[in-house]
Design a protein around this motif. Structure first.
Motif, PDB file in Angstrom:
ATOM      1  N   GLU A 117       0.720  -0.829  -0.228  1.00  0.00           N
ATOM      2  CA  GLU A 117       0.379  -0.069   0.171  1.00  0.00           C
ATOM      3  C   GLU A 117       0.808   1.623  -0.113  1.00  0.00           C
ATOM      4  N   ILE A 118       2.013   1.124   0.574  1.00  0.00           N
ATOM      5  CA  ILE A 118       2.870   2.259   1.064  1.00  0.00           C
ATOM      6  C   ILE A 118       3.695   3.161  -0.011  1.00  0.00           C
ATOM      7  N   ASN A 119       4.433   1.690  -0.866  1.00  0.00           N
ATOM      8  CA  ASN A 119       4.840   1.673  -2.219  1.00  0.00           C
ATOM      9  C   ASN A 119       3.869   1.743  -3.547  1.00  0.00           C
ATOM     10  N   GLN A 120       2.709   1.497  -3.181  1.00  0.00           N
ATOM     11  CA  GLN A 120       1.409   2.103  -4.413  1.00  0.00           C
ATOM     12  C   GLN A 120       1.134   3.507  -4.360  1.00  0.00           C
ATOM     13  N   LYS A 121       1.029   4.268  -2.942  1.00  0.00           N
ATOM     14  CA  LYS A 121       0.741   5.603  -2.896  1.00  0.00           C
ATOM     15  C   LYS A 121       2.580   6.489  -3.130  1.00  0.00           C
ATOM     16  N   ASN A 122       3.205   5.546  -3.182  1.00  0.00           N
ATOM     17  CA  ASN A 122       4.265   6.622  -3.650  1.00  0.00           C
ATOM     18  C   ASN A 122       4.322   6.490  -4.722  1.00  0.00           C
ATOM     19  N   TYR A 123       4.402   5.129  -5.960  1.00  0.00           N
ATOM     20  CA  TYR A 123       4.590   5.456  -7.093  1.00  0.00           C
ATOM     21  C   TYR A 123       3.661   6.063  -7.392  1.00  0.00           C
ATOM     22  N   GLU A 124       1.924   6.527  -6.874  1.00  0.00           N
ATOM     23  CA  GLU A 124       1.024   7.490  -7.556  1.00  0.00           C
ATOM     24  C   GLU A 124       1.056   8.747  -7.164  1.00  0.00           C
ATOM     25  N   LEU A 126       4.255   9.321  -7.544  1.00  0.00           N
ATOM     26  CA  LEU A 126       5.907   9.900  -8.176  1.00  0.00           C
ATOM     27  C   LEU A 126       5.566   9.895  -9.567  1.00  0.00           C
ATOM     28  N   ILE A 127       4.177   9.470  -9.833  1.00  0.00           N
ATOM     29  CA  ILE A 127       3.523   9.198 -11.028  1.00  0.00           C
ATOM     30  C   ILE A 127       2.788  10.758 -11.707  1.00  0.00           C
ATOM     31  N   ASP A 128       2.177  11.156 -10.082  1.00  0.00           N
ATOM     32  CA  ASP A 128       1.938  12.480 -10.701  1.00  0.00           C
ATOM     33  C   ASP A 128       2.646  13.356 -10.683  1.00  0.00           C
ATOM     34  N   GLU A 129       3.766  13.513  -9.513  1.00  0.00           N
ATOM     35  CA  GLU A 129       4.652  14.627  -9.710  1.00  0.00           C
ATOM     36  C   GLU A 129       5.354  14.519 -11.109  1.00  0.00           C
ATOM     37  N   ALA A 130       5.796  13.129 -11.716  1.00  0.00           N
ATOM     38  CA  ALA A 130       6.518  13.469 -13.447  1.00  0.00           C
ATOM     39  C   ALA A 130       4.797  13.208 -14.134  1.00  0.00           C
ATOM     40  N   ALA A 131       3.421  13.696 -13.594  1.00  0.00           N
ATOM     41  CA  ALA A 131       3.163  14.232 -14.733  1.00  0.00           C
ATOM     42  C   ALA A 131       2.787  15.457 -14.797  1.00  0.00           C
ATOM     43  N   ASP A 132       2.823  15.845 -13.809  1.00  0.00           N
ATOM     44  CA  ASP A 132       3.106  17.128 -13.934  1.00  0.00           C
ATOM     45  C   ASP A 132       4.176  18.163 -13.965  1.00  0.00           C
ATOM     46  N   GLU A 133       5.070  17.555 -14.009  1.00  0.00           N
ATOM     47  CA  GLU A 133       6.136  18.204 -14.327  1.00  0.00           C
ATOM     48  C   GLU A 133       6.969  17.895 -15.862  1.00  0.00           C
ATOM     49  N   ILE A 134       5.817  16.891 -16.461  1.00  0.00           N
ATOM     50  CA  ILE A 134       5.515  16.583 -18.208  1.00  0.00           C
ATOM     51  C   ILE A 134       4.626  17.899 -18.450  1.00  0.00           C
ATOM     52  N   SER A 135       3.121  17.793 -17.504  1.00  0.00           N
ATOM     53  CA  SER A 135       2.872  19.650 -17.922  1.00  0.00           C
ATOM     54  C   SER A 135       3.103  20.687 -18.083  1.00  0.00           C
ATOM     55  N   SER A 136       4.145  21.004 -17.190  1.00  0.00           N
ATOM     56  CA  SER A 136       4.527  21.810 -17.038  1.00  0.00           C
ATOM     57  C   SER A 136       5.742  22.073 -18.052  1.00  0.00           C
ATOM     58  N   PHE A 137       6.777  20.868 -18.547  1.00  0.00           N
ATOM     59  CA  PHE A 137       7.551  21.510 -19.641  1.00  0.00           C
ATOM     60  C   PHE A 137       6.689  21.339 -20.552  1.00  0.00           C
TER      61      PHE A 137
END
Length: 147
Positions: A117-124, A126-137
């Motif tokens: 559960e912790i790894n899944q939350k961290n993964y989500e 991380l995905i959200d942060e990566a998506a935000d960075e891609i959007s920002s880029f």
């Protein structure tokens, strides 16, 4: 006291016994009389005293052999009882070990589930942060292309 009239070697005897023991005494005397008569038939008429002595010896021999067998069976029963107790103890030990293993497995399962559960939350995250960075880029790239 009760009295029992019996016939032994063709003679009548009156014997006393405890109340309620009459039938038992009669059965015993029937058995002794049969042994006496069997010996009389097998050995001939040796005389009543010798036949009585031989009958008594045979009865005591049977009693002694029976007593030895009973003692042997008691020892065997005690050994079986000891082995049963040992087996019972081993079964309880095995059960306790298995219950402990089950408890540990359940604890490990809960820990693993929590870790997942912790790894899944961290993964989500991380995905959200990566998506935000891609959007920002992409937004920055679009703004630069427009200027």
């Amino acid at each position: 006291m009760a009295n029992v009239s019996i016939k032994f070697n063709g003679k009548e005897f009156l014997l006393s016994c405890e109340d309620g023991q009459e039938e038992h005494l009669e059965e015993l005397l029937i058995q002794i009389n049969q042994k006496f008569n069997n010996l009389k038939n097998d050995l001939g008429n040796l005389g009543e005293n010798k036949l009585l002595l031989i009958t008594a010896v045979k009865v005591m021999d049977e009693y002694y052999e029976t007593k030895k067998k009973v003692e042997q069976k008691k020892d065997e029963l005690k050994n079986l009882s000891d082995k049963f107790k040992e087996l019972k103890s081993l079964i309880y030990e095995y059960r306790d070990r298995k219950e402990q293993e089950i408890k540990e497995l359940n604890e490990n399962h809960i820990k693993l589930k929590n870790e997942i559960e912790i790894n899944q939350k961290n993964y989500e995250k991380l995905i959200d942060e990566a998506a935000d960075e891609i959007s920002s880029f992409v937004e920055k790239a679009n703004l630069e292309n427009l200027s």
